[in-house]
Design a protein around this motif. Structure first.
Motif, PDB file in Angstrom:
ATOM      1  N   ALA A 148       0.813  -1.216   0.000  1.00  0.00           N
ATOM      2  CA  ALA A 148       0.000   0.000   0.000  1.00  0.00           C
ATOM      3  C   ALA A 148       0.846   1.265   0.000  1.00  0.00           C
ATOM      4  O   ALA A 148       0.384   2.323  -0.394  1.00  0.00           O
ATOM      5  N   VAL A 149       2.087   1.134   0.436  1.00  0.00           N
ATOM      6  CA  VAL A 149       2.979   2.299   0.383  1.00  0.00           C
ATOM      7  C   VAL A 149       3.227   2.674  -1.076  1.00  0.00           C
ATOM      8  O   VAL A 149       3.341   3.832  -1.430  1.00  0.00           O
ATOM      9  N   GLY A 150       3.293   1.666  -1.916  1.00  0.00           N
ATOM     10  CA  GLY A 150       3.443   1.899  -3.350  1.00  0.00           C
ATOM     11  C   GLY A 150       4.819   2.418  -3.714  1.00  0.00           C
ATOM     12  O   GLY A 150       5.824   1.910  -3.251  1.00  0.00           O
ATOM     13  N   TYR A 151       4.809   3.428  -4.566  1.00  0.00           N
ATOM     14  CA  TYR A 151       6.074   4.006  -5.032  1.00  0.00           C
ATOM     15  C   TYR A 151       6.468   5.147  -4.124  1.00  0.00           C
ATOM     16  O   TYR A 151       5.598   5.856  -3.598  1.00  0.00           O
ATOM     17  N   VAL A 152       7.751   5.303  -3.924  1.00  0.00           N
ATOM     18  CA  VAL A 152       8.224   6.453  -3.144  1.00  0.00           C
ATOM     19  C   VAL A 152       9.414   7.079  -3.865  1.00  0.00           C
ATOM     20  O   VAL A 152      10.085   6.437  -4.654  1.00  0.00           O
ATOM     21  N   TYR A 153       9.632   8.352  -3.561  1.00  0.00           N
ATOM     22  CA  TYR A 153      10.833   9.028  -4.050  1.00  0.00           C
ATOM     23  C   TYR A 153      11.917   8.866  -3.013  1.00  0.00           C
ATOM     24  O   TYR A 153      11.680   9.031  -1.817  1.00  0.00           O
ATOM     25  N   LEU A 154      13.110   8.529  -3.461  1.00  0.00           N
ATOM     26  CA  LEU A 154      14.232   8.417  -2.532  1.00  0.00           C
ATOM     27  C   LEU A 154      15.370   9.269  -3.038  1.00  0.00           C
ATOM     28  O   LEU A 154      15.518   9.485  -4.241  1.00  0.00           O
ATOM     29  N   ASN A 155      16.176   9.768  -2.118  1.00  0.00           N
ATOM     30  CA  ASN A 155      17.392  10.458  -2.506  1.00  0.00           C
ATOM     31  C   ASN A 155      18.564   9.543  -2.257  1.00  0.00           C
ATOM     32  O   ASN A 155      18.801   9.113  -1.136  1.00  0.00           O
ATOM     33  N   PRO A 178      10.240   5.175 -13.856  1.00  0.00           N
ATOM     34  CA  PRO A 178      10.379   6.529 -14.393  1.00  0.00           C
ATOM     35  C   PRO A 178       9.794   7.580 -13.461  1.00  0.00           C
ATOM     36  O   PRO A 178       8.818   7.321 -12.755  1.00  0.00           O
ATOM     37  N   MET A 179      10.412   8.734 -13.450  1.00  0.00           N
ATOM     38  CA  MET A 179       9.923   9.855 -12.642  1.00  0.00           C
ATOM     39  C   MET A 179       8.609  10.352 -13.231  1.00  0.00           C
ATOM     40  O   MET A 179       8.364  10.255 -14.432  1.00  0.00           O
ATOM     41  N   VAL A 180       7.779  10.919 -12.351  1.00  0.00           N
ATOM     42  CA  VAL A 180       6.474  11.416 -12.789  1.00  0.00           C
ATOM     43  C   VAL A 180       6.600  12.893 -13.142  1.00  0.00           C
ATOM     44  O   VAL A 180       7.326  13.644 -12.484  1.00  0.00           O
ATOM     45  N   ASP A 181       5.921  13.266 -14.166  1.00  0.00           N
ATOM     46  CA  ASP A 181       5.901  14.672 -14.561  1.00  0.00           C
ATOM     47  C   ASP A 181       4.968  15.428 -13.620  1.00  0.00           C
ATOM     48  O   ASP A 181       3.749  15.293 -13.701  1.00  0.00           O
ATOM     49  N   GLU A 182       5.564  16.194 -12.709  1.00  0.00           N
ATOM     50  CA  GLU A 182       4.757  16.861 -11.681  1.00  0.00           C
ATOM     51  C   GLU A 182       3.724  17.811 -12.253  1.00  0.00           C
ATOM     52  O   GLU A 182       2.674  18.035 -11.666  1.00  0.00           O
ATOM     53  N   GLY A 183       4.051  18.335 -13.403  1.00  0.00           N
ATOM     54  CA  GLY A 183       3.121  19.279 -14.015  1.00  0.00           C
ATOM     55  C   GLY A 183       1.771  18.664 -14.339  1.00  0.00           C
ATOM     56  O   GLY A 183       0.762  19.360 -14.381  1.00  0.00           O
ATOM     57  N   LYS A 184       1.760  17.360 -14.507  1.00  0.00           N
ATOM     58  CA  LYS A 184       0.514  16.707 -14.882  1.00  0.00           C
ATOM     59  C   LYS A 184      -0.253  16.164 -13.675  1.00  0.00           C
ATOM     60  O   LYS A 184      -1.341  15.614 -13.823  1.00  0.00           O
ATOM     61  N   VAL A 185       0.344  16.264 -12.481  1.00  0.00           N
ATOM     62  CA  VAL A 185      -0.389  15.854 -11.280  1.00  0.00           C
ATOM     63  C   VAL A 185      -1.333  16.990 -10.923  1.00  0.00           C
ATOM     64  O   VAL A 185      -0.914  18.141 -10.800  1.00  0.00           O
ATOM     65  N   LYS A 191       1.758  16.356  -5.426  1.00  0.00           N
ATOM     66  CA  LYS A 191       2.906  16.509  -6.322  1.00  0.00           C
ATOM     67  C   LYS A 191       4.091  15.673  -5.844  1.00  0.00           C
ATOM     68  O   LYS A 191       4.868  15.179  -6.642  1.00  0.00           O
ATOM     69  N   THR A 192       4.233  15.542  -4.517  1.00  0.00           N
ATOM     70  CA  THR A 192       5.380  14.788  -4.005  1.00  0.00           C
ATOM     71  C   THR A 192       5.034  13.330  -3.792  1.00  0.00           C
ATOM     72  O   THR A 192       5.863  12.573  -3.313  1.00  0.00           O
ATOM     73  N   ASN A 193       3.824  12.938  -4.101  1.00  0.00           N
ATOM     74  CA  ASN A 193       3.433  11.543  -3.907  1.00  0.00           C
ATOM     75  C   ASN A 193       3.750  10.760  -5.182  1.00  0.00           C
ATOM     76  O   ASN A 193       3.198  11.008  -6.241  1.00  0.00           O
ATOM     77  N   ALA A 194       4.632   9.785  -5.037  1.00  0.00           N
ATOM     78  CA  ALA A 194       5.127   9.081  -6.217  1.00  0.00           C
ATOM     79  C   ALA A 194       4.121   8.110  -6.817  1.00  0.00           C
ATOM     80  O   ALA A 194       4.381   7.479  -7.824  1.00  0.00           O
ATOM     81  N   ASN A 195       2.954   7.965  -6.163  1.00  0.00           N
ATOM     82  CA  ASN A 195       1.982   7.005  -6.671  1.00  0.00           C
ATOM     83  C   ASN A 195       1.078   7.556  -7.764  1.00  0.00           C
ATOM     84  O   ASN A 195       0.366   6.805  -8.409  1.00  0.00           O
ATOM     85  N   TYR A 196       1.083   8.860  -7.945  1.00  0.00           N
ATOM     86  CA  TYR A 196       0.238   9.434  -9.003  1.00  0.00           C
ATOM     87  C   TYR A 196       0.996   9.433 -10.328  1.00  0.00           C
ATOM     88  O   TYR A 196       1.367  10.462 -10.845  1.00  0.00           O
ATOM     89  N   TRP A 197       1.211   8.272 -10.834  1.00  0.00           N
ATOM     90  CA  TRP A 197       1.958   8.174 -12.094  1.00  0.00           C
ATOM     91  C   TRP A 197       1.019   8.021 -13.270  1.00  0.00           C
ATOM     92  O   TRP A 197       1.446   7.859 -14.395  1.00  0.00           O
TER      93      TRP A 197
END
Lengths: 490, 324
Positions: A148-155, A178-185, A191-197
């Motif tokens: 349920a955590v799904g995708y996350v952004y990591l540094n 692949p990174m998500v295009d924030e402009g389309k969220v 915007k910082t949630n990596a699951n909205y791909w």
């Protein structure tokens, strides 16, 4: 009757009534002698529930001792993404129970979100329900909480990134997405949630393509093989920001798939290992306390009971005062006063030892009063036995049964007091290396309604522990003091 | 009778002595802790300054204790709340405010648990060694051993959350004994009653079993009493001798709140006040509530001891050396 005279009877006619070589004493006991403890053991064996309780205690102790040796995760292990994960057992999950999944009812947005995160195991049913003039679709689904955590952004640092890439190549698995295009969220908070791909409308509902699949909104990058961007540079090229599927990433980091037998708690600790270590701590503490109190109580009670008179009077008044201090007052006072100097555990031990021996002392005292006037003691004294010998060899063994029983029953009471105090927050033992069952209960209580598993296992453990120790203690009392059998005092 | 009074006076004097010693220990230990009074700004700073002076914080600890004792015994002034409750509210009035919820819950719990415990205990003794007795024995073992917070979780989760029959935390307000309030305190009352019920059941069962098998019961039956008559008139009466003091003890303990239950259900009672005074280091309040608990438990023990002699005249109080 005539007196016969036998004048010359030759010596060889005489014969001893008893042959010197033959055994003239009584027959030896055929049976083996039964000592005090052997006798007690034979009585204890007959008490089914106590034997069962003893077995459970042994199992619980084995659990506390062995789990840390075989556990996948360490005591200090935490995972900030995997908080309040539900319990999952690799073995049982094949049968659809204990599998880390939970049933939820959700609306279309949430459904799309979890579906995109690959977390939906099964859709039980979907239905439409109208409210305020429009109909919404709802789903009853089974969600895998581990996904349920799904995708996350990591540094990641450059080295970490390279290593993970090499691992990907070697094992032909996909770690990076692949990174998500924030402009389309559509919504700013996401915007910082990596699951909205996936492409979605303003409400967060997925807008599907013609075939009914999600439409990705990845960031493009011409230099990459498939045309998508897999990282963005941060800190002037020293760090890569990447998007990973957390389940796989966890598997990569720890070498095996995430599977917490008892689930995880609010800070992402593995409950299994925390519980085992907490139990180990509680058991160790209670055994030490019990031993110390045994020593102090026996000596104190023996002196009181043996000498009696003024000595007894003064010592009893001291006991009266100590006994009158309510437990809470004593423990909190000592925690406040010496909590810093001695550490939490030291102060706790001090508080237990300060008054815990009173029970043992009064038992010993009573036994001494009972036996010290008896003839055998007088006889020993007449033969020149000193006080010390009389106390240790002649009177004390009579009290052994009661002392042992009260020491065994002290173990659950120590565990109970310690867990209550840490539950109330008077003792704070929640560090990376130290925890107790009460602390775990206290931490989990706020999430009782949503995550009952976090409280279930510690509560189950402590309940089993208390029940079996009490049963065991009762059986032991009946076995060691047959005269007290049937009296129901704990 | 004179002996009894002498005994009571002796016990009370001893009790006061013990109280005094405990108070001294508490006071000295508390005053040796750092951060006695929190510093604050503005107009409160002046109040704190004055308080420091009035309570002699700059003097040796013996003098501080003398000042404290003088204030307690002449003005009944136990100090002020500094962290918990209203700032500079007298500790005594704070405690008095917190008593009603505790008493309400304890009274409800008593009303439920005493009849239930007695009846089930009697029932188990009458059905000795039948399945009813075995079931009750198992229940007793469970309820006595399992810590009260575990049942609290169980009732809170199942009755409060899953079934939604009762609210999870107690409703705010001071109107106890109204239907809504009774409904909202049902869960804590339940959680508190379990252990009382179990211990009452256990002693009643044990005592009554013993009485039922005693010789005077045989005599009563031979005289022609029915089993019921003999049980009610002879066995029950005798079996209550050790059980009654327990019940009387419950009445005294009505004022002392259960720390754990009050915390779990968010009851604004004396128990939760005590816990927060420890956690937030409100020393005056801590001392006062500690003494409150000490006195209550001392009175409880005294009343229980005395009630033995009153209930059963065969037990002599302070009669001779062998009774001491």
């Amino acid at each position: 009757m005539t007196n016969q005279v036998f004048p010359d009877i030759p010596q060889e006619k005489f014969r001893f009534v008893h042959d010197e070589k033959a055994n003239i004493h009584d027959a030896r006991f055929e049976t083996k002698p039964i000592g005090y403890f052997k006798d007690a053991w034979s009585r204890f064996k007959k008490n089914g529930s106590s034997v069962l309780a003893a077995i459970i205690i042994v199992l619980l102790i084995l659990f506390a001792v062995l789990t840390p040796l075989f556990s996948t995760y360490s005591m200090a292990f935490t995972d900030s993404y995997y908080t309040y994960l539900t319990p999952k057992s690799e073995f049982f999950s094949r049968f659809g129970i204990w599998d880390g999944c939970s049933s939820r009812t959700m609306n279309q947005q949430t459904y799309d979100y979890f579906k995109a995160a690959n977390a939906i195991v099964k859709v039980k049913r979907s239905y439409e329900e109208g409210a305020f003039g429009r109909t919404n679709t709802y789903y009853d689904v089974v969600v895998d909480n581990y996904k349920a955590v799904g995708y996350v952004y990591l540094n990641l640092s450059v080295a970490e990134y390279e290593a993970a890439r090499a691992y990907e190549q070697e094992n032909s698995v996909q770690l990076f997405y692949p990174m998500v295009d924030e402009g389309k969220v559509q919504q700013d908070v996401n915007k910082t949630n990596a699951n909205y791909w996936f492409a979605h409308n303003k409400k967060g509902v997925a807008t599907l393509d013609d075939e009914g699949n999600f439409e990705p909104i990845y960031k493009t990058d011409d230099t990459s093989a498939d045309g998508y961007a897999y990282y963005t540079m941060k800190m002037g090229g020293k760090q890569y920001q990447v998007r990973v599927f957390y389940y796989d990433w966890f598997t990569y980091l720890h070498g095996e798939e995430p599977c917490f037998l008892f689930g995880t708690d609010a800070t992402g600790h593995d409950i299994l290992i925390r519980l085992a270590c907490g139990a180990r701590f509680s058991l160790l503490l209670s055994v030490i306390v019990s031993m110390l109190n045994f020593c102090i109580g026996t000596v104190y009670g023996a002196i009181e009971g043996y000498y009696g008179g003024k000595v007894d009077l003064i010592m009893e008044r001291i006991v009266d005062v100590l006994y009158a201090i309510p437990t809470m007052v004593l423990f909190s006072l000592i925690q406040l006063r010496w909590g810093k100097e001695l550490g939490v555990v030291g102060a706790l031990l001090l508080a237990f030892v300060l008054t815990g021996w009173i029970g043992v002392a009064s038992t010993v005292r009573a036994q001494f009063y009972r036996y010290k006037g008896q003839e055998y003691v007088l006889a020993a004294r007449t033969l020149g036995a000193k006080d010390r010998r009389l106390i240790a060899r002649h009177i004390l063994p009579n009290a052994l049964g009661t002392i042992v029983t009260s020491c065994v029953l002290m173990v659950p009471s120590v565990i109970f007091t310690e867990s209550t105090l840490s539950y109330l927050g008077v003792l704070v033992m929640d560090t990376a290396t130290l925890t107790s069952v009460g602390t775990m209960l206290s931490n989990a209580q706020s999430a009782l309604s949503n995550y009952p598993h976090a409280i279930f296992f510690p509560a189950l453990f402590i309940s089993l522990m208390m029940i079996s120790f009490n049963l065991f203690g009762n059986g032991l009392r009946d076995a060691l003091n047959p005269s007290l059998r049937g009296s129901e005092e704990l | 009778m004179r002996n009894l009074w002498k005994y009571i006076v002796k016990r009370i004097v001893l009790m006061l002595f013990v109280c005094f010693i405990i108070m001294t220990i508490c006071f000295v230990m508390i005053r040796m802790l750092p951060d006695q009074l929190p510093r604050s700004d503005g107009e409160k700073a002046l109040a704190v300054q004055q308080m420091r002076k009035a309570w002699g914080y700059d003097k040796p600890i013996i003098v501080q204790y003398a000042i404290f004792l003088k204030k307690v015994f002449t003005e009944w002034d136990w100090g002020f709340c500094t962290k918990v409750g209203t700032y500079l509210n007298p500790v005594t009035s704070h405690i008095v405010q917190k008593l009603p919820p505790t008493v309400a819950i304890n009274v409800c719990s008593m009303v439920v648990s005493i009849p239930l415990g007695l009846l089930l205990g009697i029932y188990a003794a009458l059905k000795k060694n039948k399945w009813q007795d075995h079931v009750i024995s198992v229940v007793i073992m469970l309820f006595i051993s399992v810590p009260s917070y575990v049942y609290a979780f169980v009732v809170q989760y199942f009755l409060g959350y899953k079934l939604g029959w009762f609210p999870i935390v107690v409703a705010a307000g001071t109107n106890y004994f109204t239907p809504e309030m009774l409904h909202s305190i049902a869960l804590p009352v339940m959680a508190m009653s379990f252990s009382t019920v179990a211990s009452l059941m256990r002693s009643t069962r044990a005592e009554l079993t013993e009485c039922l098998t005693s010789d005077y019961m045989l005599l009563a039956r031979t005289k022609g009493l029915t089993r019921r008559q003999a049980t009610v008139r002879h066995a029950l009466k005798n079996s209550m001798v050790p059980v009654m003091p327990m019940i009387i003890g419950q009445f005294v303990m009505v004022m002392s709140g259960s720390l754990v239950i009050e915390k779990i259900f968010g009851i604004p009672g004396i128990g939760s006040t005590y816990v927060s005074s420890i956690l937030e280091r409100d020393y005056s309040l801590f001392l006062a509530v500690s003494m409150f608990y000490t006195v209550i438990s001392l009175i409880g023990t005294l009343v229980i001891d005395l009630s033995y002699g009153i209930i059963d005249p065969r037990i002599r109080m302070g009669g001779g050396k062998d009774n001491d």
